[in-house]
Design a protein around this motif. Structure first.
Motif, PDB file in Angstrom:
ATOM      1  N   ALA A  28     -61.581  28.236-114.876  1.00  0.00           N
ATOM      2  CA  ALA A  28     -61.728  29.418-114.027  1.00  0.00           C
ATOM      3  C   ALA A  28     -62.638  30.452-114.675  1.00  0.00           C
ATOM      4  O   ALA A  28     -63.476  31.071-114.002  1.00  0.00           O
ATOM      5  CB  ALA A  28     -60.353  30.017-113.742  1.00  0.00           C
ATOM      6  N   LEU A  29     -62.499  30.646-115.965  1.00  0.00           N
ATOM      7  CA  LEU A  29     -63.343  31.611-116.679  1.00  0.00           C
ATOM      8  C   LEU A  29     -64.807  31.198-116.624  1.00  0.00           C
ATOM      9  O   LEU A  29     -65.701  32.029-116.422  1.00  0.00           O
ATOM     10  CB  LEU A  29     -62.881  31.725-118.132  1.00  0.00           C
ATOM     11  CG  LEU A  29     -63.721  32.629-119.044  1.00  0.00           C
ATOM     12  CD1 LEU A  29     -63.637  34.073-118.582  1.00  0.00           C
ATOM     13  CD2 LEU A  29     -63.269  32.494-120.491  1.00  0.00           C
ATOM     14  N   LEU A  88     -54.863  36.312-104.574  1.00  0.00           N
ATOM     15  CA  LEU A  88     -55.278  35.573-103.379  1.00  0.00           C
ATOM     16  C   LEU A  88     -56.106  34.346-103.756  1.00  0.00           C
ATOM     17  O   LEU A  88     -55.887  33.243-103.219  1.00  0.00           O
ATOM     18  CB  LEU A  88     -56.080  36.484-102.458  1.00  0.00           C
ATOM     19  CG  LEU A  88     -56.615  35.836-101.171  1.00  0.00           C
ATOM     20  CD1 LEU A  88     -55.477  35.321-100.305  1.00  0.00           C
ATOM     21  CD2 LEU A  88     -57.480  36.826-100.398  1.00  0.00           C
ATOM     22  N   ASN A  89     -57.035  34.505-104.695  1.00  0.00           N
ATOM     23  CA  ASN A  89     -57.851  33.369-105.132  1.00  0.00           C
ATOM     24  C   ASN A  89     -56.993  32.290-105.787  1.00  0.00           C
ATOM     25  O   ASN A  89     -57.207  31.087-105.563  1.00  0.00           O
ATOM     26  CB  ASN A  89     -58.925  33.840-106.111  1.00  0.00           C
ATOM     27  CG  ASN A  89     -59.990  34.700-105.449  1.00  0.00           C
ATOM     28  OD1 ASN A  89     -60.245  34.569-104.251  1.00  0.00           O
ATOM     29  ND2 ASN A  89     -60.600  35.582-106.209  1.00  0.00           N
ATOM     30  N   SER A  90     -56.021  32.706-106.580  1.00  0.00           N
ATOM     31  CA  SER A  90     -55.139  31.734-107.236  1.00  0.00           C
ATOM     32  C   SER A  90     -54.310  30.975-106.213  1.00  0.00           C
ATOM     33  O   SER A  90     -54.088  29.760-106.347  1.00  0.00           O
ATOM     34  CB  SER A  90     -54.220  32.443-108.237  1.00  0.00           C
ATOM     35  OG  SER A  90     -54.945  32.915-109.349  1.00  0.00           O
ATOM     36  N   ILE A  91     -53.833  31.682-105.187  1.00  0.00           N
ATOM     37  CA  ILE A  91     -53.048  31.017-104.141  1.00  0.00           C
ATOM     38  C   ILE A  91     -53.902  29.975-103.421  1.00  0.00           C
ATOM     39  O   ILE A  91     -53.470  28.836-103.183  1.00  0.00           O
ATOM     40  CB  ILE A  91     -52.495  32.054-103.142  1.00  0.00           C
ATOM     41  CG1 ILE A  91     -51.434  32.931-103.813  1.00  0.00           C
ATOM     42  CG2 ILE A  91     -51.898  31.360-101.917  1.00  0.00           C
ATOM     43  CD1 ILE A  91     -50.932  34.070-102.942  1.00  0.00           C
ATOM     44  N   ILE A  92     -55.140  30.356-103.089  1.00  0.00           N
ATOM     45  CA  ILE A  92     -56.029  29.437-102.380  1.00  0.00           C
ATOM     46  C   ILE A  92     -56.335  28.208-103.234  1.00  0.00           C
ATOM     47  O   ILE A  92     -56.211  27.063-102.787  1.00  0.00           O
ATOM     48  CB  ILE A  92     -57.335  30.153-101.985  1.00  0.00           C
ATOM     49  CG1 ILE A  92     -57.049  31.238-100.945  1.00  0.00           C
ATOM     50  CG2 ILE A  92     -58.359  29.154-101.441  1.00  0.00           C
ATOM     51  CD1 ILE A  92     -58.245  32.112-100.627  1.00  0.00           C
ATOM     52  N   VAL A  93     -56.721  28.444-104.479  1.00  0.00           N
ATOM     53  CA  VAL A  93     -57.122  27.339-105.358  1.00  0.00           C
ATOM     54  C   VAL A  93     -55.937  26.439-105.684  1.00  0.00           C
ATOM     55  O   VAL A  93     -56.030  25.206-105.584  1.00  0.00           O
ATOM     56  CB  VAL A  93     -57.751  27.902-106.646  1.00  0.00           C
ATOM     57  CG1 VAL A  93     -57.985  26.783-107.662  1.00  0.00           C
ATOM     58  CG2 VAL A  93     -59.059  28.611-106.332  1.00  0.00           C
ATOM     59  N   LEU A 116     -72.266  25.112-105.529  1.00  0.00           N
ATOM     60  CA  LEU A 116     -70.942  25.190-104.899  1.00  0.00           C
ATOM     61  C   LEU A 116     -70.338  26.574-105.103  1.00  0.00           C
ATOM     62  O   LEU A 116     -70.542  27.219-106.135  1.00  0.00           O
ATOM     63  CB  LEU A 116     -70.007  24.138-105.491  1.00  0.00           C
ATOM     64  CG  LEU A 116     -70.321  22.676-105.178  1.00  0.00           C
ATOM     65  CD1 LEU A 116     -69.309  21.772-105.878  1.00  0.00           C
ATOM     66  CD2 LEU A 116     -70.294  22.423-103.676  1.00  0.00           C
ATOM     67  N   GLU A 117     -69.602  27.016-104.102  1.00  0.00           N
ATOM     68  CA  GLU A 117     -68.844  28.273-104.209  1.00  0.00           C
ATOM     69  C   GLU A 117     -67.809  28.124-105.330  1.00  0.00           C
ATOM     70  O   GLU A 117     -67.199  27.057-105.466  1.00  0.00           O
ATOM     71  CB  GLU A 117     -68.169  28.549-102.870  1.00  0.00           C
ATOM     72  CG  GLU A 117     -67.714  29.993-102.686  1.00  0.00           C
ATOM     73  CD  GLU A 117     -66.303  30.227-103.193  1.00  0.00           C
ATOM     74  OE1 GLU A 117     -65.990  31.363-103.557  1.00  0.00           O
ATOM     75  OE2 GLU A 117     -65.532  29.245-103.215  1.00  0.00           O
ATOM     76  N   PRO A 118     -67.623  29.153-106.194  1.00  0.00           N
ATOM     77  CA  PRO A 118     -66.765  29.000-107.369  1.00  0.00           C
ATOM     78  C   PRO A 118     -65.356  28.494-107.070  1.00  0.00           C
ATOM     79  O   PRO A 118     -64.820  27.665-107.808  1.00  0.00           O
ATOM     80  CB  PRO A 118     -66.733  30.420-107.961  1.00  0.00           C
ATOM     81  CG  PRO A 118     -68.011  31.029-107.526  1.00  0.00           C
ATOM     82  CD  PRO A 118     -68.297  30.460-106.166  1.00  0.00           C
ATOM     83  N   MET A 176     -63.702  25.133-108.516  1.00  0.00           N
ATOM     84  CA  MET A 176     -62.455  25.054-109.273  1.00  0.00           C
ATOM     85  C   MET A 176     -61.505  24.020-108.668  1.00  0.00           C
ATOM     86  O   MET A 176     -60.853  23.261-109.393  1.00  0.00           O
ATOM     87  CB  MET A 176     -61.785  26.436-109.316  1.00  0.00           C
ATOM     88  CG  MET A 176     -62.426  27.406-110.291  1.00  0.00           C
ATOM     89  SD  MET A 176     -61.509  28.953-110.454  1.00  0.00           S
ATOM     90  CE  MET A 176     -61.981  29.783-108.932  1.00  0.00           C
ATOM     91  N   ILE A 177     -61.412  23.986-107.344  1.00  0.00           N
ATOM     92  CA  ILE A 177     -60.523  23.025-106.687  1.00  0.00           C
ATOM     93  C   ILE A 177     -60.930  21.599-107.032  1.00  0.00           C
ATOM     94  O   ILE A 177     -60.087  20.764-107.406  1.00  0.00           O
ATOM     95  CB  ILE A 177     -60.539  23.233-105.158  1.00  0.00           C
ATOM     96  CG1 ILE A 177     -59.902  24.576-104.800  1.00  0.00           C
ATOM     97  CG2 ILE A 177     -59.803  22.099-104.448  1.00  0.00           C
ATOM     98  CD1 ILE A 177     -60.082  24.979-103.344  1.00  0.00           C
TER      99      ILE A 177
END
Length: 289
Positions: free
Chosen positions: A223-224, A82-87, A145-147, A151-152
């Motif tokens: 991401a890491l 889900l996080n990967s899809i969003i980002v 910032l939220e992670p 990332m975005i």
């Protein structure tokens, strides 16, 4: 004449063998990933390794779905998808939005400093990611910032220059008469861009958008770093890297392979669905008529 035919025949055979060799070299890792994902822990430890999932006692072919069940029941893995899809989706949308506007301006409009701007954009693609990682992480911590948002924004650094550079070449190839005709009809620059030029660059948008999505989907280093203190914000490559076995020193190789197959499926589906537009986008401008 017969010697020429024999030489041509040998050349064709050599070319076919070379293609087969290259295909095997490229496809074998994917095949081995799928093969290993259907093996149990006992089957993975078999020596020599089998090219198909084989029961160690009977020697019969035996596909095991345990790895897929374990992965799909892993809540962190599902959250990672889900996080990967969003980002990846947000990064692709923002990169195409800003990149298409920049490509339109640099490909169709005339302004001072355009060539220097293009060179600056090109130079930004040459910097290794690791050179800006520490500074970006400090900025993200300072801004709190939220992670995922971090990332975005950070992914835009290496996706936007590529998108803008590629789309500039496509907009530049469009006839300027289209822009001039639209201006004569009373259309503004934005209306010309939105309703006339943008649809003409659809193959380029699909190609660059897909490449941007794949790069964001597979990105690991940023991401890491950005999710080191936020476990539930990790994208799927980071989640897979943190997979642990039943015991301390066990490497869950089968589950890693199963997860790799699952996260590859969306990319394969996207490529197959947009394959015609991708081919048009890659070959546009190759032939001048």
């Amino acid at each position: 004449m017969p010697e020429n035919k024999a030489l041509k025949y040998i050349t064709n055979i050599a070319f076919i063998l070379l293609l087969i060799l290259i295909s095997v070299y490229i496809l074998f890792p994917f095949y081995w990933t799928v093969n290993s994902s259907f093996k149990s822990e006992t089957q993975l430890q078999m020596m020599p390794a089998s090219f198909l999932p084989t029961d160690p006692d009977t020697g019969n072919i035996s596909f095991n779905l345990t790895n897929y069940k374990s992965v799909l029941q892993n809540k962190e893995f599902l959250m990672g998808i889900l996080n990967s899809i969003i980002v990846a989706t947000a990064t692709t949308f923002l990169a195409l939005l800003a990149g298409s506007l920049a490509g339109f301006a640099m490909g169709q409009l005339r302004f001072r400093g355009k060539k220097i701007t293009l060179y600056v954009i090109l130079s930004m693609t040459m910097f290794p990611q690791v050179t800006v990682l520490t500074g970006l992480y400090a900025v993200m911590r300072a801004l709190n910032l939220e992670p995922r948002l971090g990332m975005i924004l950070s992914y835009m650094i290496f996706t936007l220059p590529f998108t803008a550079w590629v789309l500039t070449s496509f907009f530049k190839d469009l006839p300027r008469e289209i822009l001039e005709s639209a201006r004569v009809d009373g259309a503004t620059f934005f209306q010309t861009f939105r309703f006339i030029l943008l649809p003409l660059t659809a193959p380029a948008l699909v190609t660059t958008g897909l490449l941007t999505f794949i790069r964001s989907w597979n990105e690991y280093l940023f991401a890491l770093t950005f999710t080191s203190a936020s476990r539930m914000s990790r994208t799927v490559p980071v989640v897979i890297a943190y997979f642990t076995g039943a015991t301390t020193h066990q490497e869950p190789f089968g589950q890693i392979m199963a997860a790799s197959v699952i996260v590859t499926i969306p990319i394969v589906v996207l490529v197959l669905y947009f394959q015609r537009k991708i081919v048009k986008g890659l070959t546009a401008g190759a032939v001048k008529g």
